[in-house]
Design a protein around this motif. Structure first.
Motif, PDB file in Angstrom:
ATOM      1  N   ARG A  10       0.828  -1.209   0.000  1.00 21.32           N
ATOM      2  CA  ARG A  10       0.000   0.000   0.000  1.00 21.32           C
ATOM      3  C   ARG A  10       0.858   1.253   0.000  1.00 21.32           C
ATOM      4  O   ARG A  10       1.966   1.252   0.520  1.00 21.32           O
ATOM      5  CB  ARG A  10      -0.891   0.032   1.234  1.00 21.32           C
ATOM      6  N   ASP A  11       0.302   2.305  -0.537  1.00 18.73           N
ATOM      7  CA  ASP A  11       0.939   3.614  -0.519  1.00 18.73           C
ATOM      8  C   ASP A  11       0.425   4.336   0.718  1.00 18.73           C
ATOM      9  O   ASP A  11      -0.627   4.952   0.696  1.00 18.73           O
ATOM     10  CB  ASP A  11       0.574   4.382  -1.787  1.00 18.73           C
ATOM     11  N   SER A  19      -3.761   3.437  -0.009  1.00 18.12           N
ATOM     12  CA  SER A  19      -4.421   2.764  -1.129  1.00 18.12           C
ATOM     13  C   SER A  19      -3.538   1.628  -1.657  1.00 18.12           C
ATOM     14  O   SER A  19      -2.326   1.772  -1.756  1.00 18.12           O
ATOM     15  CB  SER A  19      -4.742   3.763  -2.230  1.00 18.12           C
ATOM     16  N   PRO A  20      -4.153   0.486  -2.002  1.00 23.19           N
ATOM     17  CA  PRO A  20      -3.393  -0.674  -2.485  1.00 23.19           C
ATOM     18  C   PRO A  20      -2.755  -0.406  -3.849  1.00 23.19           C
ATOM     19  O   PRO A  20      -3.377   0.189  -4.723  1.00 23.19           O
ATOM     20  CB  PRO A  20      -4.437  -1.778  -2.599  1.00 23.19           C
ATOM     21  N   LEU A  21      -1.508  -0.842  -4.008  1.00 22.15           N
ATOM     22  CA  LEU A  21      -0.802  -0.750  -5.283  1.00 22.15           C
ATOM     23  C   LEU A  21      -0.750  -2.103  -5.975  1.00 22.15           C
ATOM     24  O   LEU A  21      -0.635  -2.188  -7.181  1.00 22.15           O
ATOM     25  CB  LEU A  21       0.631  -0.254  -5.057  1.00 22.15           C
ATOM     26  N   GLU A  31      -0.663  -6.390  -9.989  1.00 24.09           N
ATOM     27  CA  GLU A  31      -0.891  -4.954  -9.872  1.00 24.09           C
ATOM     28  C   GLU A  31      -2.384  -4.716  -9.764  1.00 24.09           C
ATOM     29  O   GLU A  31      -3.169  -5.466 -10.337  1.00 24.09           O
ATOM     30  CB  GLU A  31      -0.378  -4.217 -11.110  1.00 24.09           C
ATOM     31  N   GLY A  32      -2.770  -3.684  -9.058  1.00 22.97           N
ATOM     32  CA  GLY A  32      -4.180  -3.344  -8.986  1.00 22.97           C
ATOM     33  C   GLY A  32      -4.528  -2.641  -7.705  1.00 22.97           C
ATOM     34  O   GLY A  32      -3.769  -2.643  -6.744  1.00 22.97           O
ATOM     35  N   SER A  33      -5.691  -2.044  -7.693  1.00 24.39           N
ATOM     36  CA  SER A  33      -6.109  -1.238  -6.554  1.00 24.39           C
ATOM     37  C   SER A  33      -6.986  -1.998  -5.569  1.00 24.39           C
ATOM     38  O   SER A  33      -7.533  -1.407  -4.652  1.00 24.39           O
ATOM     39  CB  SER A  33      -6.856   0.000  -7.045  1.00 24.39           C
ATOM     40  N   SER A  34      -7.105  -3.309  -5.740  1.00 21.81           N
ATOM     41  CA  SER A  34      -7.908  -4.098  -4.813  1.00 21.81           C
ATOM     42  C   SER A  34      -7.027  -4.638  -3.689  1.00 21.81           C
ATOM     43  O   SER A  34      -5.867  -4.965  -3.902  1.00 21.81           O
ATOM     44  CB  SER A  34      -8.551  -5.272  -5.546  1.00 21.81           C
ATOM     45  N   SER A  35      -7.581  -4.734  -2.503  1.00 24.92           N
ATOM     46  CA  SER A  35      -6.824  -5.296  -1.384  1.00 24.92           C
ATOM     47  C   SER A  35      -7.090  -6.788  -1.222  1.00 24.92           C
ATOM     48  O   SER A  35      -6.598  -7.409  -0.293  1.00 24.92           O
ATOM     49  CB  SER A  35      -7.153  -4.549  -0.091  1.00 24.92           C
ATOM     50  N   GLY A  40      -6.423  -8.647  -9.449  1.00 29.80           N
ATOM     51  CA  GLY A  40      -5.552  -7.733 -10.166  1.00 29.80           C
ATOM     52  C   GLY A  40      -4.850  -8.432 -11.311  1.00 29.80           C
ATOM     53  O   GLY A  40      -4.940  -9.644 -11.486  1.00 29.80           O
TER      54      GLY A  40
END
Length: 96
Positions: A10-11, A19-21, A31-35, A40
């Motif tokens: 996460r950032d 937010s998830p990277l 890669e992706g924004s899902s936790s 992703g």
């Protein structure tokens, strides 16, 4: 600053926040924004110390990019191989 917690990078400034990277599940880097682990786009994998790039979720498939030691960030030497490679890819330079 980025952080890892439970396979999700996460950032954010503290573990589990931000937010998830991307995420790691079973040696596959995504890669992706899902936790959610395993969600992703797969970008690569790590098996037996070898780093491979590719969109498959199968360990050992894809083009060889090098060894884990080539992507080690100072201070992360004791982390899991796939975490080392994911951190390098998502935070330093996208190479997968």
């Amino acid at each position: 600053m980025a952080n890892f917690k439970n396979g999700v990078i996460r950032d954010g400034s503290s573990a589990g926040s931000g937010s998830p990277l991307g995420n790691i599940k079973g040696g596959v880097i995504r890669e992706g924004s899902s936790s959610s682990l395993g969600s992703g786009k797969p970008v690569g994998n790590v098996k037996d110390g070898v780093v491979r790039a590719g969109s498959s979720s199968t360990l050992g498939s894809g083009s060889t990019k090098g060894k884990v030691k080539d992507y080690t960030i100072k201070g992360m030497e004791r982390e899991a191989d796939e975490e080392i490679v994911a951190a390098y890819h998502l935070l330093v330079k996208k190479f997968l």
